[in-house]
Design an enzyme around this catalytic site. Structure first.
Site, PDB file in Angstrom:
ATOM      1  CB  CYS A 184      -0.898  -0.014   1.238  1.00 54.52           C
ATOM      2  SG  CYS A 184      -2.022   1.393   1.344  1.00 54.52           S
ATOM      3  CB  THR A 185       0.635   4.525  -1.736  1.00 52.83           C
ATOM      4  OG1 THR A 185      -0.740   4.758  -1.433  1.00 52.83           O
ATOM      5  CG2 THR A 185       0.779   3.985  -3.152  1.00 52.83           C
ATOM      6  CG  LEU A 186      -2.096   5.141   2.718  1.00 55.98           C
ATOM      7  CD1 LEU A 186      -3.499   4.911   3.260  1.00 55.98           C
ATOM      8  CD2 LEU A 186      -1.730   6.617   2.769  1.00 55.98           C
TER       9      LEU A 186
END
Length: 158
Positions: free
Chosen positions: A35-37
């Site tokens: 995930c980009t988070l």
């Protein structure tokens, strides 16, 4: 049903009841390595190191519900969490947070703290804070920086 009545599975396949965390402040978060988070792993770990000795526990639940961002076997996911991200807080087995096969923990969390646009979990890194009595006190959005939880964590730990 109390959150303490719910059984969860560790990354190693062993199960336990959440009642082991009675008296602790919890952050419960669905996570994904791709995930980009995923920069939130570092921020969560910093909170854990700072407040664990005062009664904070962070429970990570890997989740592949969103865009296949947590594929693979839990043994491999565990290694990535430990060695790439340096996670020392508890890592659990992969779960579903929405839908027909959602875990009972997430059914309860969403019931007690629905989101702005309904109860569904919208993305990875949705964070729930639980107080020492098992009350689900706040839901944080995926885009909310974990540091935004620090004031609440400090208040609950007093």
């Amino acid at each position: 049903m109390s959150i303490y009545d719910i059984a969860v599975e560790n990354y190693d396949g062993s199960t336990y009841l959440l009642k082991r965390y009675k008296g602790k402040v919890l952050i419960i978060v669905n996570t994904a390595t791709n995930c980009t988070l995923n920069d939130q792993f570092n921020k969560l770990e910093m909170l854990y190191k700072k407040y664990h000795k005062y009664g904070l526990e962070i429970l990570s639940f890997p989740c592949n519900d969103f865009n296949n961002q947590e594929p693979g076997l839990i043994k491999d996911i565990y290694r990535v969490y430990k060695y790439k991200f340096g996670i020392t807080f508890p890592i659990h087995a992969k779960i579903n947070v929405n839908g027909e096969h959602e875990h009972p923990l997430y059914t309860l969390l969403k019931c007690k703290q629905p989101g702005l646009f309904g109860s569904q979990i919208k993305w990875n890194f949705t964070k729930f804070v639980v107080d020492q009595q098992g009350n689900i006190v706040k839901r944080f959005l995926p885009c909310d920086n974990p540091n935004q939880m620090e004031k609440l964590i400090r208040q609950l730990l007093k």
